[in-house]
Design a protein around this motif. Structure first.
Motif, short mmCIF file in Angstrom:
data_model
loop_
_atom_site.label_atom_id
_atom_site.label_comp_id
_atom_site.label_asym_id
_atom_site.label_seq_id
_atom_site.Cartn_x
_atom_site.Cartn_y
_atom_site.Cartn_z
N PRO A 103 0.82 -1.22 0.00
CA PRO A 103 0.00 0.00 0.00
C PRO A 103 0.85 1.26 0.00
O PRO A 103 0.50 2.26 -0.63
N VAL A 123 2.45 5.29 -3.42
CA VAL A 123 1.18 4.71 -2.96
C VAL A 123 0.63 3.79 -4.05
O VAL A 123 0.57 4.16 -5.22
N ASN A 125 -2.76 1.31 -5.14
CA ASN A 125 -4.14 0.96 -4.83
C ASN A 125 -4.49 -0.39 -5.43
O ASN A 125 -3.68 -1.01 -6.13
N VAL A 155 -7.27 6.11 -3.46
CA VAL A 155 -6.75 4.97 -2.70
C VAL A 155 -7.89 4.07 -2.22
O VAL A 155 -7.95 2.89 -2.54
#
Length: 261
Positions: A103, A123, A125, A155
């Motif tokens: 993540p 990041v 997703n 996200v």
């Protein structure tokens, strides 16, 4: 202590404050890897592999643009106007038996003088998209940084896009701490953190981590969907997915950094 490579074992904690309370807490371990030492670690460790299948492995294709990571990091720093031409260390989950979902991956970018100059928060997703927030370091005398960036990447379907991330970071040493507070106009919506303690990156250490956290990366992915089911049951609003276009990897450079205190 300025850690170069190591194992950090600790807890991930998420707490949603609005519109209803929801919290999770689970044990994990992360690897801190010096990008200049990946091939040496591959040669020297039986339980670690670089850019190939292994019991525990790190693959460049899982990060950045899928190519050489040092080149990607240098390009992102250059685009942000940041000079950080020293060691680059990445904190992330390893692939376990070929599978990983990170993540959040954090790159610690240093100057030639050894000082931390910048951080890249990558990041991921569940739509197989990723986004990089590039932030200059803002370090206090106590070594903890406070940074912020406008949210620019979808996200969670349970969180709106009109938010700001506030980071509180203790860089890797004997301990590491990554704290994130997500806010909107009304205040704090969510807090998330990882706090871990250092142990040397050895085959014995990797075996100990593997036995203590079997199938951890699968549990991370399964946990996301299990928590989503519980949030739906609690009546949380679902926000539509906003796809990344035209590429599946983007960068945020509109960031804010400040000294803590």
């Amino acid at each position: 202590m300025n850690a170069e490579s190591g194992i950090y074992t600790g807890h991930v904690v998420h707490a949603r404050l609005r519109p209803k309370a929801h919290k999770l807490d689970y044990k994990v371990f992360c690897l801190l890897l010096d990008l200049d030492r990946l091939e040496a670690l591959d040669r020297g460790l039986k339980l670690f592999a670089f850019n190939r299948w292994g019991v525990l492995s790190f693959r460049e294709k899982d990060h950045g643009d899928g190519g050489p990571l040092k080149d990607w990091v240098a390009r992102k720093l250059g685009e942000a106007g940041i000079v950080a031409d020293g060691a680059i260390r990445v904190l992330c989950y390893p692939a376990m038996f070929g599978y990983v979902f990170n993540p959040l991956t954090v790159f610690f970018c240093h100057g030639q003088d050894g000082r931390l100059k910048a951080m890249i928060y990558e990041v991921h997703n569940t739509h197989q998209e990723r986004h990089a927030y590039v932030l200059p370091a803002g370090e206090s005398a106590e070594g903890r940084m406070q940074q912020a960036a406008e949210k620019a990447f979808f996200v969670s379907p349970f969180m709106p896009m009109e938010c700001t991330y506030h980071f509180s970071i203790l860089p890797p040493g004997e301990k590491v701490s990554i704290g994130i507070r997500e806010t909107d106009e009304a205040g704090t919506l969510l807090t998330a953190s990882f706090a871990g303690a250092f142990s040397p990156l050895t085959d014995r250490g990797l075996l100990r981590a593997l036995l203590a956290h079997p199938l951890m990366t699968l549990k991370v992915s399964a946990g996301i969907y299990w928590e989503a089911i519980k949030l739906v049951a609690k009546g949380f609003r679902i926000f539509p997915h906003i796809p990344v276009a035209p590429r599946t990897q983007r960068t945020s450079r509109r960031v804010m950094a400040k000294k803590s205190g």
